[in-house]
Design a protein around this motif. Structure first.
Motif, PDB file in Angstrom:
ATOM      1  N   ASP A   3       8.650  -1.350 -10.023  1.00 56.35           N
ATOM      2  CA  ASP A   3       9.801  -1.815  -9.261  1.00 56.35           C
ATOM      3  C   ASP A   3      11.089  -1.070  -9.618  1.00 56.35           C
ATOM      4  OD1 ASP A   3       8.690  -5.265  -9.298  1.00 56.35           O
ATOM      5  OD2 ASP A   3       8.263  -3.657  -7.889  1.00 56.35           O
ATOM      6  N   ASN A   4      11.006  -0.091 -10.496  1.00 50.19           N
ATOM      7  CA  ASN A   4      12.183   0.666 -10.886  1.00 50.19           C
ATOM      8  C   ASN A   4      12.172   2.037 -10.238  1.00 50.19           C
ATOM      9  OD1 ASN A   4      13.308  -1.321 -12.466  1.00 50.19           O
ATOM     10  ND2 ASN A   4      12.442  -0.551 -14.369  1.00 50.19           N
ATOM     11  N   GLN A   6      14.182   6.073 -10.623  1.00 51.61           N
ATOM     12  CA  GLN A   6      15.011   6.935 -11.454  1.00 51.61           C
ATOM     13  C   GLN A   6      16.391   7.025 -10.825  1.00 51.61           C
ATOM     14  OE1 GLN A   6      14.537   8.348 -14.458  1.00 51.61           O
ATOM     15  NE2 GLN A   6      16.635   9.135 -14.344  1.00 51.61           N
ATOM     16  N   GLN A  20      16.251   4.316 -15.660  1.00 55.91           N
ATOM     17  CA  GLN A  20      15.396   3.603 -14.719  1.00 55.91           C
ATOM     18  C   GLN A  20      16.182   2.375 -14.262  1.00 55.91           C
ATOM     19  OE1 GLN A  20      12.004   4.190 -13.609  1.00 55.91           O
ATOM     20  NE2 GLN A  20      12.738   6.200 -14.255  1.00 55.91           N
ATOM     21  N   ALA A  21      16.310   2.199 -12.959  1.00 52.05           N
ATOM     22  CA  ALA A  21      17.118   1.103 -12.412  1.00 52.05           C
ATOM     23  C   ALA A  21      16.297   0.299 -11.418  1.00 52.05           C
ATOM     24  CB  ALA A  21      18.362   1.666 -11.720  1.00 52.05           C
ATOM     25  N   SER A  22      16.634  -0.985 -11.294  1.00 52.09           N
ATOM     26  CA  SER A  22      15.956  -1.823 -10.298  1.00 52.09           C
ATOM     27  C   SER A  22      16.647  -1.729  -8.946  1.00 52.09           C
ATOM     28  CB  SER A  22      15.897  -3.271 -10.765  1.00 52.09           C
ATOM     29  OG  SER A  22      17.194  -3.768 -11.024  1.00 52.09           O
ATOM     30  N   GLU A  23      17.970  -1.449  -8.943  1.00 50.53           N
ATOM     31  CA  GLU A  23      18.687  -1.259  -7.690  1.00 50.53           C
ATOM     32  C   GLU A  23      19.977  -0.513  -7.939  1.00 50.53           C
ATOM     33  OE1 GLU A  23      19.271  -5.410  -6.448  1.00 50.53           O
ATOM     34  OE2 GLU A  23      21.417  -5.060  -6.673  1.00 50.53           O
ATOM     35  N   MET A  36      16.499   0.644  -3.506  1.00 53.64           N
ATOM     36  CA  MET A  36      15.522   0.075  -4.431  1.00 53.64           C
ATOM     37  C   MET A  36      14.250   0.895  -4.314  1.00 53.64           C
ATOM     38  SD  MET A  36      16.291  -3.920  -3.510  1.00 53.64           S
ATOM     39  CE  MET A  36      15.414  -4.653  -4.875  1.00 53.64           C
ATOM     40  N   ALA A  37      13.284   0.598  -5.154  1.00 54.80           N
ATOM     41  CA  ALA A  37      12.002   1.308  -5.106  1.00 54.80           C
ATOM     42  C   ALA A  37      11.424   1.231  -3.703  1.00 54.80           C
ATOM     43  CB  ALA A  37      11.027   0.705  -6.115  1.00 54.80           C
ATOM     44  N   THR A  55      20.198  -2.221 -14.373  1.00 50.38           N
ATOM     45  CA  THR A  55      19.122  -1.858 -15.290  1.00 50.38           C
ATOM     46  C   THR A  55      18.857  -3.048 -16.203  1.00 50.38           C
ATOM     47  OG1 THR A  55      20.677  -0.909 -16.886  1.00 50.38           O
ATOM     48  CG2 THR A  55      19.704   0.596 -15.298  1.00 50.38           C
ATOM     49  N   ASP A  56      17.600  -3.385 -16.362  1.00 50.80           N
ATOM     50  CA  ASP A  56      17.218  -4.537 -17.197  1.00 50.80           C
ATOM     51  C   ASP A  56      18.003  -5.793 -16.816  1.00 50.80           C
ATOM     52  OD1 ASP A  56      15.383  -2.987 -18.665  1.00 50.80           O
ATOM     53  OD2 ASP A  56      16.978  -2.279 -19.999  1.00 50.80           O
TER      54      ASP A  56
END
Length: 139
Positions: A3-4, A6, A20-23, A36-37, A55-56
Motif C-alpha cells: 500500500d506504499n 516511493q 515510502q509513503a501511503s499518500e 496513492m499506490a 509516512t507511517d
C-alpha cells in the motif's frame, strides 16, 4: 508494503525527502490531488501551496512554489522550483518568495502577466494558509 509508494521530493538546492509513503497530497495547478499506490500515470504542474506526505500514519508538510509532479502506480516524484519543510518556513523566507513573485509579475511580458499574477496570488494565499503574513499588497 504493497500500500506504499516511493516518494521523492527534490528542489534545485537539495533532495528534501525520499521515503515510502501511503499518500501524497499535491497542490496541482489545475486543482489539488492525492496520489496513492496504484494511481494512474500523470504529470502535473504545481502551484504554490502545501504538499503533504504521509509516512507511517504521520503527515509531513512542505511548502512548494511550483514545479512538476510525476505520478505512477509505483511512486511520486516532485521536482519543485523551491521547497522547504513547513517547519523551516519563516516570515522572512515567505517575504523573499513573495517579493520575487511580485517582481516577476511587474516585469512580466503582457502575454504572461496573468500567469504571474496567479503565481503571486497563490504565494500570498499559501502564506496565509500556514499563518504567515506576506507583507505584500494584493494586486
Amino acid at each position: 508494503m504493497a500500500d506504499n509508494i516511493q516518494f521523492d521530493l527534490v528542489s534545485p538546492e537539495r533532495k528534501l525527502m525520499s521515503v515510502q509513503a501511503s499518500e501524497v497530497q499535491i497542490p496541482g495547478a489545475e486543482g489539488d490531488l492525492t496520489a496513492m499506490a496504484g494511481h494512474s500515470p500523470l504529470i502535473t504542474t504545481l502551484r504554490p501551496g502545501i504538499l503533504t506526505v504521509t509516512t507511517d500514519g504521520q503527515p509531513q508538510e512542505f511548502t512548494v512554489t511550483g514545479g512538476f509532479a510525476e505520478i505512477s502506480p509505483e511512486g511520486v516524484t516532485v521536482l519543485a522550483e523551491k521547497s522547504l519543510p513547513r517547519t523551516e518556513m519563516t516570515q522572512d523566507v515567505l517575504n523573499d518568495w513573495v517579493t520575487e513573485a511580485h517582481r516577476a509579475h511587474k516585469d512580466a511580458h503582457p502575454s504572461v502577466a496573468d500567469d504571474a499574477a496567479k503565481l503571486l496570488a497563490d504565494m500570498v494565499a499559501m502564506g496565509g494558509h500556514i499563518g504567515l503574513d506576506p507583507n505584500q499588497p494584493n494586486l
